[in-house]
Design a protein around this motif. Structure first.
Motif, PDB file in Angstrom:
ATOM      1  N   LYS A 147       0.832  -1.196   0.000  1.00  0.00           N
ATOM      2  CA  LYS A 147       0.000   0.000   0.000  1.00  0.00           C
ATOM      3  C   LYS A 147       0.867   1.248   0.000  1.00  0.00           C
ATOM      4  CE  LYS A 147      -3.300   2.410   3.025  1.00  0.00           C
ATOM      5  NZ  LYS A 147      -4.090   2.305   4.279  1.00  0.00           N
ATOM      6  N   ASP A 148       1.973   1.233   0.752  1.00  0.00           N
ATOM      7  CA  ASP A 148       2.873   2.385   0.794  1.00  0.00           C
ATOM      8  C   ASP A 148       3.433   2.709  -0.585  1.00  0.00           C
ATOM      9  OD1 ASP A 148       2.488   2.829   3.449  1.00  0.00           O
ATOM     10  OD2 ASP A 148       4.421   2.067   4.111  1.00  0.00           O
ATOM     11  N   ASP A 149       3.777   1.680  -1.350  1.00  0.00           N
ATOM     12  CA  ASP A 149       4.274   1.911  -2.706  1.00  0.00           C
ATOM     13  C   ASP A 149       3.248   2.682  -3.521  1.00  0.00           C
ATOM     14  OD1 ASP A 149       6.612   0.592  -2.153  1.00  0.00           O
ATOM     15  OD2 ASP A 149       6.044  -1.270  -3.157  1.00  0.00           O
ATOM     16  N   LEU A 150       1.998   2.290  -3.389  1.00  0.00           N
ATOM     17  CA  LEU A 150       0.931   2.928  -4.163  1.00  0.00           C
ATOM     18  C   LEU A 150       0.707   4.369  -3.713  1.00  0.00           C
ATOM     19  CD1 LEU A 150      -1.101   2.636  -6.357  1.00  0.00           C
ATOM     20  CD2 LEU A 150      -2.659   1.513  -4.759  1.00  0.00           C
ATOM     21  N   LEU A 151       0.738   4.600  -2.402  1.00  0.00           N
ATOM     22  CA  LEU A 151       0.585   5.969  -1.898  1.00  0.00           C
ATOM     23  C   LEU A 151       1.723   6.861  -2.383  1.00  0.00           C
ATOM     24  CD1 LEU A 151      -0.569   5.279   1.775  1.00  0.00           C
ATOM     25  CD2 LEU A 151      -1.973   6.103  -0.126  1.00  0.00           C
ATOM     26  N   GLU A 152       2.923   6.295  -2.439  1.00  0.00           N
ATOM     27  CA  GLU A 152       4.072   7.067  -2.899  1.00  0.00           C
ATOM     28  C   GLU A 152       3.945   7.400  -4.386  1.00  0.00           C
ATOM     29  OE1 GLU A 152       8.915   7.022  -2.248  1.00  0.00           O
ATOM     30  OE2 GLU A 152       7.767   5.157  -2.037  1.00  0.00           O
ATOM     31  N   LEU A 153       3.418   6.476  -5.160  1.00  0.00           N
ATOM     32  CA  LEU A 153       3.187   6.727  -6.585  1.00  0.00           C
ATOM     33  C   LEU A 153       2.117   7.808  -6.774  1.00  0.00           C
ATOM     34  CD1 LEU A 153       3.195   3.048  -7.871  1.00  0.00           C
ATOM     35  CD2 LEU A 153       4.914   4.780  -8.389  1.00  0.00           C
ATOM     36  N   ALA A 154       1.059   7.751  -5.964  1.00  0.00           N
ATOM     37  CA  ALA A 154       0.004   8.758  -6.049  1.00  0.00           C
ATOM     38  C   ALA A 154       0.532  10.134  -5.657  1.00  0.00           C
ATOM     39  CB  ALA A 154      -1.168   8.367  -5.148  1.00  0.00           C
ATOM     40  N   LEU A 155       1.384  10.155  -4.637  1.00  0.00           N
ATOM     41  CA  LEU A 155       1.967  11.417  -4.174  1.00  0.00           C
ATOM     42  C   LEU A 155       2.782  12.076  -5.282  1.00  0.00           C
ATOM     43  CD1 LEU A 155       2.370  13.265  -1.693  1.00  0.00           C
ATOM     44  CD2 LEU A 155       4.364  11.886  -1.109  1.00  0.00           C
ATOM     45  N   ASP A 156       3.550  11.290  -5.999  1.00  0.00           N
ATOM     46  CA  ASP A 156       4.339  11.867  -7.081  1.00  0.00           C
ATOM     47  C   ASP A 156       3.459  12.254  -8.261  1.00  0.00           C
ATOM     48  OD1 ASP A 156       7.194  12.417  -7.957  1.00  0.00           O
ATOM     49  OD2 ASP A 156       6.468  11.227  -9.652  1.00  0.00           O
ATOM     50  N   ARG A 157       2.383  11.506  -8.495  1.00  0.00           N
ATOM     51  CA  ARG A 157       1.490  11.824  -9.614  1.00  0.00           C
ATOM     52  C   ARG A 157       0.923  13.224  -9.487  1.00  0.00           C
ATOM     53  NH1 ARG A 157      -1.637   8.844 -13.205  1.00  0.00           N
ATOM     54  NH2 ARG A 157       0.214   7.513 -13.186  1.00  0.00           N
ATOM     55  N   VAL A 158       0.442  13.593  -8.296  1.00  0.00           N
ATOM     56  CA  VAL A 158      -0.182  14.912  -8.152  1.00  0.00           C
ATOM     57  C   VAL A 158       0.852  16.029  -8.133  1.00  0.00           C
ATOM     58  CG1 VAL A 158      -2.209  14.001  -6.982  1.00  0.00           C
ATOM     59  CG2 VAL A 158      -0.248  14.739  -5.619  1.00  0.00           C
ATOM     60  N   ALA A 159       2.107  15.717  -7.817  1.00  0.00           N
ATOM     61  CA  ALA A 159       3.143  16.753  -7.833  1.00  0.00           C
ATOM     62  C   ALA A 159       3.324  17.339  -9.222  1.00  0.00           C
ATOM     63  CB  ALA A 159       4.463  16.185  -7.319  1.00  0.00           C
ATOM     64  N   ALA A 160       2.934  16.577 -10.239  1.00  0.00           N
ATOM     65  CA  ALA A 160       3.042  17.062 -11.615  1.00  0.00           C
ATOM     66  C   ALA A 160       2.087  18.219 -11.892  1.00  0.00           C
ATOM     67  CB  ALA A 160       2.769  15.917 -12.593  1.00  0.00           C
ATOM     68  N   GLU A 161       1.120  18.439 -11.000  1.00  0.00           N
ATOM     69  CA  GLU A 161       0.148  19.514 -11.203  1.00  0.00           C
ATOM     70  C   GLU A 161       0.737  20.897 -10.939  1.00  0.00           C
ATOM     71  OE1 GLU A 161      -3.163  18.657  -8.706  1.00  0.00           O
ATOM     72  OE2 GLU A 161      -3.490  16.651  -9.535  1.00  0.00           O
ATOM     73  N   VAL A 162       1.849  20.964 -10.227  1.00  0.00           N
ATOM     74  CA  VAL A 162       2.460  22.260  -9.920  1.00  0.00           C
ATOM     75  C   VAL A 162       3.159  22.790 -11.163  1.00  0.00           C
ATOM     76  CG1 VAL A 162       4.092  23.502  -8.470  1.00  0.00           C
ATOM     77  CG2 VAL A 162       2.791  21.585  -7.518  1.00  0.00           C
ATOM     78  N   ARG A 163       2.746  23.963 -11.607  1.00  0.00           N
ATOM     79  CA  ARG A 163       3.369  24.571 -12.772  1.00  0.00           C
ATOM     80  C   ARG A 163       4.726  25.142 -12.379  1.00  0.00           C
ATOM     81  NH1 ARG A 163       3.954  29.479 -15.191  1.00  0.00           N
ATOM     82  NH2 ARG A 163       3.880  29.529 -17.483  1.00  0.00           N
ATOM     83  N   LEU A 164       5.757  24.772 -13.137  1.00  0.00           N
ATOM     84  CA  LEU A 164       7.108  25.199 -12.800  1.00  0.00           C
ATOM     85  C   LEU A 164       7.531  26.377 -13.684  1.00  0.00           C
ATOM     86  CD1 LEU A 164       8.817  21.693 -12.480  1.00  0.00           C
ATOM     87  CD2 LEU A 164       7.647  23.036 -10.718  1.00  0.00           C
ATOM     88  N   PRO A 165       7.977  27.476 -13.083  1.00  0.00           N
ATOM     89  CA  PRO A 165       8.403  28.637 -13.874  1.00  0.00           C
ATOM     90  C   PRO A 165       9.758  28.386 -14.525  1.00  0.00           C
ATOM     91  CG  PRO A 165       8.850  29.013 -11.559  1.00  0.00           C
ATOM     92  CD  PRO A 165       8.114  27.697 -11.630  1.00  0.00           C
ATOM     93  N   ASP A 166      10.073  29.215 -15.498  1.00  0.00           N
ATOM     94  CA  ASP A 166      11.391  29.171 -16.134  1.00  0.00           C
ATOM     95  C   ASP A 166      12.387  29.854 -15.210  1.00  0.00           C
ATOM     96  OD1 ASP A 166      13.643  29.285 -17.675  1.00  0.00           O
ATOM     97  OD2 ASP A 166      12.787  30.527 -19.264  1.00  0.00           O
ATOM     98  N   THR A 167      13.228  29.068 -14.585  1.00  0.00           N
ATOM     99  CA  THR A 167      14.182  29.617 -13.619  1.00  0.00           C
ATOM    100  C   THR A 167      15.580  29.801 -14.209  1.00  0.00           C
ATOM    101  OG1 THR A 167      14.620  27.352 -12.859  1.00  0.00           O
ATOM    102  CG2 THR A 167      12.983  28.635 -11.630  1.00  0.00           C
ATOM    103  N   GLU A 168      15.740  29.523 -15.498  1.00  0.00           N
ATOM    104  CA  GLU A 168      17.073  29.548 -16.093  1.00  0.00           C
ATOM    105  C   GLU A 168      17.334  30.764 -16.971  1.00  0.00           C
ATOM    106  OE1 GLU A 168      18.902  25.478 -16.908  1.00  0.00           O
ATOM    107  OE2 GLU A 168      16.786  25.107 -17.342  1.00  0.00           O
ATOM    108  N   THR A 169      16.339  31.198 -17.745  1.00  0.00           N
ATOM    109  CA  THR A 169      16.597  32.271 -18.717  1.00  0.00           C
ATOM    110  C   THR A 169      16.458  33.672 -18.116  1.00  0.00           C
ATOM    111  OG1 THR A 169      14.279  32.233 -19.453  1.00  0.00           O
ATOM    112  CG2 THR A 169      15.845  30.813 -20.622  1.00  0.00           C
ATOM    113  N   ALA A 170      15.797  33.796 -16.955  1.00  0.00           N
ATOM    114  CA  ALA A 170      15.608  35.125 -16.355  1.00  0.00           C
ATOM    115  C   ALA A 170      15.889  35.059 -14.863  1.00  0.00           C
ATOM    116  CB  ALA A 170      14.186  35.630 -16.622  1.00  0.00           C
TER     117      ALA A 170
END
Length: 257
Positions: free
Chosen positions: A80-103
């Motif tokens: 079950k822990d494996d599955l919870l960890e997979l779910a935790l990483d799945r939703v992390a993809a929802e965070v929009r990441l800014p461009d931190t390199e060009t500016a």
């Protein structure tokens, strides 16, 4: 199948991302239900956690949601822990990441965007908060988020010694703020009330029942300021002001240097 007791003994280095399990996307046998794979299982896990919460989640409940047996799920994940960890990483993809390199000079905007995205994630998925403390959070999406934070803070110009403190100040604040906001929304939903209704009822009860309490009397001016606008606007105002203070703190360290 890994035993829970064995995993507990080596918790400091236990992760689905370290044990060669994460890439598994097909079943171990060819006789499993058609259409069932790890992605579908993870998506169903996220849906259940959102709908029913972490306390009610179980492999048996998940299997019923997927209309398969519990053992069918275990062909794709060991625990079950494996599955919870997979779910935790799945939703992390929802965070929009800014461009931190060009500016790099836009570090303030980058920190604000990352902080807002993290807060939204914690509020949208209240089960994320406790799980963040349970796992190493080294899935691909969490690592991308972590890298964006590191780059944004590095862009401030702070020394590496102070960058760690800046990360802690901003993102531990966001973690606490988002967790509390998410819990408040959950209480409102459980009570069948809107945020404004719940807030008015709670404040009114406290003021009536604890009218002689020194802490309640001392907070009267603060609570009066909260009467302006809706509770949603109150959350936004408090978050923005607190984040402004964090960024001003970073700027003061730069001036001192």
């Amino acid at each position: 199948m890994a035993k829970a007791a064995d995993r507990a003994k080596r918790a400091a280095r236990t992760s689905v991302w370290l044990e060669g399990k994460a890439p598994r996307t097909t079943s171990r046998r060819g006789d499993q239900p058609a259409g069932l794979d790890r992605d579908r299982i993870t998506e169903a896990t996220v849906r259940l956690l959102d709908a029913e919460g972490l306390a009610k989640f179980s492999m048996r409940r998940l299997a019923a949601e997927l209309n398969v047996t519990a053992m069918s799920v275990y062909w794709y994940v060991d625990t079950k822990d494996d599955l919870l960890e997979l779910a935790l990483d799945r939703v992390a993809a929802e965070v929009r990441l800014p461009d931190t390199e060009t500016a790099p000079d836009q570090w303030r905007e980058q920190l604000r965007e990352l902080a807002a995205g993290y807060r939204d994630l914690l509020v949208r998925h209240p089960w994320v908060s406790p799980l963040i403390g349970e796992f190493l959070n080294i899935g691909p999406n969490w690592l991308e988020f972590s890298l964006a934070i590191q780059r944004a803070v590095r862009n401030t110009g702070l020394t590496p010694y102070r960058q760690n403190g800046a990360i802690a100040a901003v993102f531990q604040f966001v973690y606490g703020f988002g967790t509390i906001e998410g819990h408040f929304l959950a209480r409102c939903a459980a009570a069948g009330m809107t945020q404004d209704e719940y807030f008015r009822d709670a404040v009114g009860t406290v003021n009536e029942e604890l009218a002689d309490n020194e802490a309640v009397r001392a907070a009267s001016e603060l609570m009066e300021s909260r009467s302006e606008g809706t509770v949603t606007e109150m959350w936004e105002r408090d978050f923005t002001i607190a984040l402004d203070l964090m960024i001003a703190g970073i700027e003061s360290l730069l001036e001192r240097d």
